[in-house]
Design a protein around this motif. Structure first.
Motif, PDB file in Angstrom:
ATOM      1  N   HIS A  78     -28.162 -48.659  45.223  1.00  0.00           N
ATOM      2  CA  HIS A  78     -27.098 -49.068  44.311  1.00  0.00           C
ATOM      3  C   HIS A  78     -27.725 -49.232  42.933  1.00  0.00           C
ATOM      4  O   HIS A  78     -28.821 -49.772  42.810  1.00  0.00           O
ATOM      5  N   VAL A  79     -27.024 -48.767  41.933  1.00  0.00           N
ATOM      6  CA  VAL A  79     -27.466 -48.952  40.554  1.00  0.00           C
ATOM      7  C   VAL A  79     -26.442 -49.875  39.892  1.00  0.00           C
ATOM      8  O   VAL A  79     -25.253 -49.560  39.831  1.00  0.00           O
ATOM      9  N   TYR A  80     -26.911 -51.043  39.465  1.00  0.00           N
ATOM     10  CA  TYR A  80     -26.047 -52.034  38.834  1.00  0.00           C
ATOM     11  C   TYR A  80     -26.252 -51.953  37.329  1.00  0.00           C
ATOM     12  O   TYR A  80     -27.357 -52.195  36.841  1.00  0.00           O
ATOM     13  N   VAL A  81     -25.177 -51.615  36.612  1.00  0.00           N
ATOM     14  CA  VAL A  81     -25.231 -51.503  35.163  1.00  0.00           C
ATOM     15  C   VAL A  81     -24.144 -52.400  34.583  1.00  0.00           C
ATOM     16  O   VAL A  81     -22.977 -52.300  34.968  1.00  0.00           O
ATOM     17  N   THR A  82     -24.533 -53.280  33.670  1.00  0.00           N
ATOM     18  CA  THR A  82     -23.576 -54.122  32.961  1.00  0.00           C
ATOM     19  C   THR A  82     -23.847 -53.950  31.471  1.00  0.00           C
ATOM     20  O   THR A  82     -24.977 -54.146  31.015  1.00  0.00           O
ATOM     21  N   VAL A  83     -22.820 -53.568  30.740  1.00  0.00           N
ATOM     22  CA  VAL A  83     -22.949 -53.391  29.295  1.00  0.00           C
ATOM     23  C   VAL A  83     -22.392 -54.650  28.635  1.00  0.00           C
ATOM     24  O   VAL A  83     -21.263 -55.063  28.902  1.00  0.00           O
ATOM     25  N   LEU A  84     -23.229 -55.270  27.806  1.00  0.00           N
ATOM     26  CA  LEU A  84     -22.870 -56.548  27.184  1.00  0.00           C
ATOM     27  C   LEU A  84     -22.897 -56.446  25.667  1.00  0.00           C
ATOM     28  O   LEU A  84     -23.740 -55.748  25.095  1.00  0.00           O
ATOM     29  N   ALA A  85     -21.978 -57.175  25.028  1.00  0.00           N
ATOM     30  CA  ALA A  85     -21.985 -57.302  23.573  1.00  0.00           C
ATOM     31  C   ALA A  85     -23.109 -58.255  23.173  1.00  0.00           C
ATOM     32  O   ALA A  85     -23.742 -58.889  24.020  1.00  0.00           O
ATOM     33  N   SER A 111     -28.162 -37.554  39.978  1.00  0.00           N
ATOM     34  CA  SER A 111     -27.126 -38.263  39.228  1.00  0.00           C
ATOM     35  C   SER A 111     -26.682 -39.515  39.963  1.00  0.00           C
ATOM     36  O   SER A 111     -26.595 -39.530  41.187  1.00  0.00           O
ATOM     37  N   VAL A 112     -26.385 -40.542  39.193  1.00  0.00           N
ATOM     38  CA  VAL A 112     -25.815 -41.774  39.727  1.00  0.00           C
ATOM     39  C   VAL A 112     -24.300 -41.614  39.661  1.00  0.00           C
ATOM     40  O   VAL A 112     -23.747 -41.314  38.611  1.00  0.00           O
ATOM     41  N   GLN A 116     -23.858 -45.411  42.871  1.00  0.00           N
ATOM     42  CA  GLN A 116     -24.618 -45.021  44.064  1.00  0.00           C
ATOM     43  C   GLN A 116     -25.540 -43.854  43.722  1.00  0.00           C
ATOM     44  O   GLN A 116     -25.169 -42.976  42.939  1.00  0.00           O
ATOM     45  N   VAL A 117     -26.715 -43.859  44.336  1.00  0.00           N
ATOM     46  CA  VAL A 117     -27.643 -42.737  44.154  1.00  0.00           C
ATOM     47  C   VAL A 117     -28.493 -42.591  45.408  1.00  0.00           C
ATOM     48  O   VAL A 117     -28.878 -43.577  46.035  1.00  0.00           O
ATOM     49  N   MET A 118     -28.763 -41.352  45.775  1.00  0.00           N
ATOM     50  CA  MET A 118     -29.644 -41.055  46.907  1.00  0.00           C
ATOM     51  C   MET A 118     -30.965 -40.566  46.317  1.00  0.00           C
ATOM     52  O   MET A 118     -31.046 -39.490  45.732  1.00  0.00           O
ATOM     53  N   ILE A 119     -31.999 -41.410  46.440  1.00  0.00           N
ATOM     54  CA  ILE A 119     -33.308 -41.073  45.876  1.00  0.00           C
ATOM     55  C   ILE A 119     -34.144 -40.460  47.003  1.00  0.00           C
ATOM     56  O   ILE A 119     -34.411 -41.118  48.007  1.00  0.00           O
ATOM     57  N   PRO A 120     -34.541 -39.194  46.847  1.00  0.00           N
ATOM     58  CA  PRO A 120     -35.187 -38.487  47.956  1.00  0.00           C
ATOM     59  C   PRO A 120     -36.613 -38.911  48.302  1.00  0.00           C
ATOM     60  O   PRO A 120     -37.048 -38.718  49.430  1.00  0.00           O
ATOM     61  N   ARG A 121     -37.356 -39.471  47.334  1.00  0.00           N
ATOM     62  CA  ARG A 121     -38.744 -39.839  47.658  1.00  0.00           C
ATOM     63  C   ARG A 121     -39.238 -40.956  46.746  1.00  0.00           C
ATOM     64  O   ARG A 121     -38.609 -41.287  45.753  1.00  0.00           O
TER      65      ARG A 121
END
Length: 149
Positions: A78-85, A111-112, A116-121
């Motif tokens: 899981h990629v958690y991204v929060t954009v804040l002012a 690509s995320v 979600q992202v599947m990282i192969p290695r």
């Protein structure tokens, strides 16, 4: 003389009382040991590891991206991204895309999608996060995600 006879009787009864007391203490100790084992063995599992959360400034320091990858291991993540002012309130009207480039340029970028992202290695993957604020300006932020076993 009767007092001595009473003392002798008490001494004769004492070995049986000691044995009974010993059995009770052993039983109580066994119960305590079982309770301790039950608590230790039923502790909740440790939370999954994740990359250290990062706060990355953009737009000349007027906004920030908080980012974390969990569990930061090969496979599904899981990629958690929060954009804040600037005042730490959620930024409005901001979109982003994220791509992980493989270590050493070996292999295709990943690509995320929908967090979600599947990282192969394993390895140190380069993250390219392109942020598009509502004003149309676009900025790409780069970072490294250490993917472990």
């Amino acid at each position: 003389m009767p007092a001595l006879l009473g003392a002798a009787v008490a001494l004769v009864a004492l070995p049986g009382a000691v044995a009974l007391l010993r059995r009770r203490w052993l039983a109580a100790g066994g119960v305590a040991l079982l309770l301790v084992a039950a608590v230790v063995l039923t502790r909740p599992a440790a939370p999954a590891a994740q990359s250290a959360p990062a706060r990355i400034p953009f737009a000349g320091g007027q906004a920030f991206v908080d980012l974390a990858v969990a569990p930061a291991s090969a496979g599904a993540n899981h990629v958690y991204v929060t954009v804040l002012a600037r005042d730490d309130s959620p930024a409005r009207g901001v979109s982003y895309t994220a791509v992980l480039n493989s270590p050493g340029g070996k292999g295709k970028p990943v690509s995320v999608r929908d967090g979600q992202v599947m990282i192969p290695r394993t390895g140190e993957w380069e993250l390219a996060l392109t942020v598009r604020p509502a004003d149309g300006a676009e900025e790409t932020i780069y970072g490294v995600v250490d993917v472990a076993d």
